[in-house]
Structure formats: C-alpha cells, structure tokens
Design an enzyme around this catalytic site. Structure first.
Site, PDB file in Angstrom:
ATOM      1  CG  HIS A  76      -0.411  -0.040   2.532  1.00 37.59           C
ATOM      2  ND1 HIS A  76      -0.008   1.097   3.217  1.00 37.59           N
ATOM      3  CD2 HIS A  76      -0.175  -1.078   3.373  1.00 37.59           C
ATOM      4  CE1 HIS A  76       0.444   0.744   4.413  1.00 37.59           C
ATOM      5  NE2 HIS A  76       0.353  -0.563   4.537  1.00 37.59           N
ATOM      6  CG  ASP A  78      -2.164   4.331   3.255  1.00 41.58           C
ATOM      7  OD1 ASP A  78      -1.933   3.268   2.648  1.00 41.58           O
ATOM      8  OD2 ASP A  78      -2.929   4.408   4.229  1.00 41.58           O
ATOM      9  CG  ASP A 115       2.926  -0.504   7.798  1.00 38.77           C
ATOM     10  OD1 ASP A 115       2.508  -0.942   6.718  1.00 38.77           O
ATOM     11  OD2 ASP A 115       2.218  -0.374   8.818  1.00 38.77           O
ATOM     12  CD  GLU A 145      -3.042  -1.354   5.482  1.00 41.54           C
ATOM     13  OE1 GLU A 145      -3.155  -2.439   6.075  1.00 41.54           O
ATOM     14  OE2 GLU A 145      -2.450  -0.365   5.986  1.00 41.54           O
ATOM     15  CD  GLU A 146      -0.994   1.844   7.877  1.00 43.73           C
ATOM     16  OE1 GLU A 146      -1.698   1.388   8.800  1.00 43.73           O
ATOM     17  OE2 GLU A 146       0.143   1.410   7.601  1.00 43.73           O
ATOM     18  CG  ASP A 169       1.182  -4.251   4.985  1.00 42.81           C
ATOM     19  OD1 ASP A 169       2.047  -3.559   5.559  1.00 42.81           O
ATOM     20  OD2 ASP A 169      -0.032  -4.012   5.057  1.00 42.81           O
ATOM     21  CG  HIS A 457       1.259   2.208  12.750  1.00 45.32           C
ATOM     22  ND1 HIS A 457       0.049   1.542  12.864  1.00 45.32           N
ATOM     23  CD2 HIS A 457       1.707   1.947  11.496  1.00 45.32           C
ATOM     24  CE1 HIS A 457      -0.210   0.898  11.733  1.00 45.32           C
ATOM     25  NE2 HIS A 457       0.783   1.137  10.894  1.00 45.32           N
TER      26      HIS A 457
END
Length: 483
Positions: A76, A78, A115, A145-146, A169, A457
C-alpha cells in the site's frame, strides 16, 4: 545528498529513499501515484490508475518464463504520520529526514513509513530490473490502507491474470503469514440531554497506560482507558455526588486507548478532600489489577474554576456510563484451530462527548465471519436498548487459512534454501488487504512477508537494513523458480 546510496540492495534502497521524499499520508497519496505512473510510462509498462489513486503496473514475463503463472506483488502507498512534540513537520508537503543508525533506517522525529514504503520500493525495483528472471508481474499498490483499506475495497482487479499473491506488508522476517482477521468500525451515537449545575469544575484523568495495537496486542490484557475511567466514575458515584460534564478518550478506533479524561462538577471546592480520598482508593485498586500490564497508570484530579456549567442530566450520564461499561472489551474468543490465536475481539478506541450526544468508535475483528456478525449484533443490541444508534464502516472480510497453498510452500522452501531455517507459518489477528483482494479474485493463493521493522506507527519506527536484503533475495528466488 542521498542518505541510503551506499546500501545494498542498491536499487531497493534508492527507490525507498525516493518514496520517503514524496509526501504520502493516508488520503494524500496522489503525488506518489503520479511518480509511479510516470515511472511506468517511462518504461513502456502497462498501467492503470483509479480515482482513489490505486495503481496497477504490469510487466511481461522475462524470456523463458512466458508460460509460468503470473505473480501479484502487493503493498500500500499510504503511511501513518506521527511526530515527536515540537517537530512541526507538515506531512502533506514535506518529505522525511532519513537517518542510518547502527544497521537500521529511521526518520528524524517522525514515523518512517517503512510500513509500507518498503513494499513499494521492492515492487519498483522488480519492475525496473532488466536482469531479473520472473513470470508476468502484476504490481498492485493500494491507498488508504491505514485508515480502513478503502483502496483495496474499491480497486478494480480485472486487468490481472494472476492468482498467486505476494503481499509485502509484514514486519518480521522468518515468518510467513497465511491468515488474518476481518473487521469493521462501529460508530455508536447515544443522544444526551443537559442541564445546568453550579460548583467546582474538575478534570479527572486516567493516563500512562501501555496502550497498543488493537489487533496484535489485544491479547496482552492491557487496560482500556475509556472502559476503566467509566468504571472509576461509576464507583465514585456510589460514594459521592457529582455531575458529569464530558468524557473524552483515545484517538483511533484500532488503538487501545492510553488515556481518558472526564470533566466533573462538584457542588463546591470543599468536596475536594473527600473526593480525593475516594479517588486514591480507586487508584490503589487499579494498581493492584493492572500493575503488571500497565505499570505507568496514573489517576489524577485537577481542580479548575468554580462557576455554572452545562452538564449531563443524571439519566443521560447513567446511560452513557452503562453503555461504555457493558460493551464487550478485548478478547472475546480464541481460535479453536490455531493455538494462541485470538479469533474475535472488540476495542473501544475513541470516546467523545458532544453537546447532544456521546460518540463511541470501536474496532471489531474476527477471523470467522459468523462470529464477527454475532459481535456486531451484540454491540447494536446494547446501544439501541439504551436509546442509541450504530453505523458501520470499513467492513473487510477475513483472510481465511488455506490448507493447501503451493505458494506458501514455495516461499517456505525458498527461505529455507537461503537461510537453512524453515520459516514459521502464522496467522494474525490484525487486518491485511489479502482478504479483500482474495474475495475479488476467487482461487487466490496468498502469503504475506516482509523485512524486520520495529515500532511501526510510532516515531521510533525503524527498518533493518540487512533484513531488507534477505527478503529481497527471497522474493527473487520465489520468482526465479519455475513451476
């Protein structure tokens, strides 16, 4: 000046550094999609882009591989954007400030976006390489995605021929992911009525909890700040009289909330010592209960000013606390097929008291579709019986375990030949896009892999350099082997 130019594999790290220089938070992936489309056009590659900025790029098989089954490479675009206090980074306009530190790549004071920037880098390096033997490559790069897998939910996969999906991922080498939970978001809205109350306004705050990801860390028994604060308020209400003005907590539905604050109104400041003593008893009880999982737990009362305040009417406050306290919390069931795997869970991630309603946002997960539907029904039943309503969003299906997976065996065999160790095949309670994509392409054989990353994150996110090389070698070996 390039920071990663001397790292190997050179092509992968060159593309990763370029990706990091292009802003790409969730919902703002357009510029990165522009770059990938220009990349494909410059190389004469078949490509597609939709209105959500999902991108598909297709590269024909190299000589001798024309009859081999196509492989889908997926990640992904983002990234989660977090920064340290005082950093003042504008993620919509600025690229990342990369650092190399003792074998790891980080970003100065911000998340790194490994990520899933590393998946995009691997994909571009594969598309760019002239000397890589491979079958037809179908690169699928999704958006948002997030924040709910919105890109994967909407993408049109009709240009694809492949039914072998290599999702990149995951965050730990030596593991092959073969299944994940499905899930959805619930927004519960409970109407409230207000009245006026005179007295001492105070902020009652529960903070310092460990928190964590509601998928991968829901089984750790960590306290949920919103649930615990509601319990504290209910216990205090048994002993003392006060009015509830608001309750706020958490920031994301898929994160176990670390802190929550309730504004309360005491009849006068003379009540503060009595209230403080009752609060201390609550704190001691919480410390006994959560001392191991949440050693940093703090419960504090901050007096503000005296005055006249708009507070919840007693019935509204009671219904609000009843709703929070009765919603299921944490692990609901464990898998009967895979030892140690959480099957079904619920996380209350956000509480927000508005002028006329209490808003709660929850994340539901289950690897069994029927169990997810049962949990949704329970949430709706509790909320509606208290006079509220529920809306659902971001629904994605589970990626169910496939007993017979030739691709999984190929990946395991390739990793063992490269490292001498058999990888561990695992299932996770977190969500991946494999479920959504597999539902669109019946018969899909999928696995998820990735290099070592830590603290994703968060501003401590880092990507291991040597692991990127090992996983690159794995990808090349899987593509090289003929069926």
């Amino acid at each position: 000046m390039s920071v990663l130019s001397n790292l190997e594999p050179r092509s992968v790290f060159s593309f990763f550094e370029t990706i990091c220089s292009i802003p790409h938070p969730s919902g703002q992936e357009g510029r990165l999609a522009d770059y990938i489309v220009s990349f494909a056009q410059a190389r004469g590659l078949e490509h597609y882009r939709d209105e959500l900025n999902n991108v598909i790029v297709i590269k024909p098989a190299s000589p001798g591989y024309e009859e081999q089954p196509a492989v889908i490479i997926q990640g992904h675009l983002d990234m989660v954007c977090e920064q340290e206090p005082g950093r003042n980074m504008d993620f919509d306009r600025q690229g990342l400030d990369l650092l190399v530190d003792d074998g790891w790549i980080t970003a100065r004071g911000t998340t790194l976006g490994g990520d899933d920037g590393i998946a995009v880098a691997y994909a571009l390096a594969l598309l760019d390489g002239d000397d890589i033997p491979h079958p037809r490559l179908e690169v699928v790069l999704t958006t948002s995605e997030e924040v709910g897998m919105e890109g994967a939910a909407a993408i049109d996969l009709s240009p694809l021929q492949g039914r072998r999906l290599l999702n990149i991922d995951s965050e730990e080498e030596g593991f092959v992911l073969a299944s994940c939970a499905g899930g959805c978001r619930a927004d519960c809205l409970l109407p409230v009525e207000r009245t006026e109350a005179e007295g001492q306004l105070c902020a009652l705050t529960l903070s310092g909890l460990t928190g964590g990801h509601s998928g991968t860390e829901i089984d750790k028994g960590r306290a949920n700040a919103i649930h615990v604060l509601a319990d504290v308020l209910a216990e205090l209400e048994r002993q003392l009289s006060f009015s509830l003005r608001s309750l706020q907590g958490g920031g994301k539905d898929n994160a176990i909330p670390r802190d929550a604050t309730a504004e309360i109104v005491l009849s006068s400041s003379r009540m503060l010592p009595v209230f403080g003593a009752a609060l201390e008893r609550c704190r001691q009880s919480l410390t006994q209960r959560y001392g191991q999982s949440d050693p940093g737990l703090r419960l504090s009362l901050l007096p503000r000013e005296e005055g006249t305040w708009q507070v919840l009417m007693p019935d509204s406050a009671r219904r609000g606390l009843t709703l929070i306290r009765n919603l299921p919390d944490g692990v609901q069931d464990m898998s009967r097929d895979i030892p140690g795997l959480v099957e079904t869970s619920l996380n209350l991630g956000v509480a927000d008291t508005r002028a006329d309603a209490l808003h709660l946002r929850l994340s539901l997960r289950s690897s069994v579709l029927a169990e997810k539907e049962i949990l949704k029904s329970r949430v709706a039943h509790i909320t509606e019986n208290l006079g509220g309503s529920v809306s659902w969003a971001g629904d994605y299906p589970p990626w169910e375990y496939r007993q017979d997976s030739p691709l999984r065996e190929d990946v395991c065999r390739a990793w063992e030949s490269l490292t001498g160790k058999r990888p561990e095949v695992v299932a996770i309670h977190a969500g991946l896009e494999c479920g959504l994509l597999s539902a669109k392409l019946p018969g899909m054989d999928a696995v998820s892999i990735g290099p070592n990353m830590q603290d994703i994150h968060t501003t401590g996110e880092r990507l291991e350099i040597s692991s990127v090389g090992r996983v690159w070698a794995l990808i090349l070996k899987v593509l090289e082997e003929k069926k």
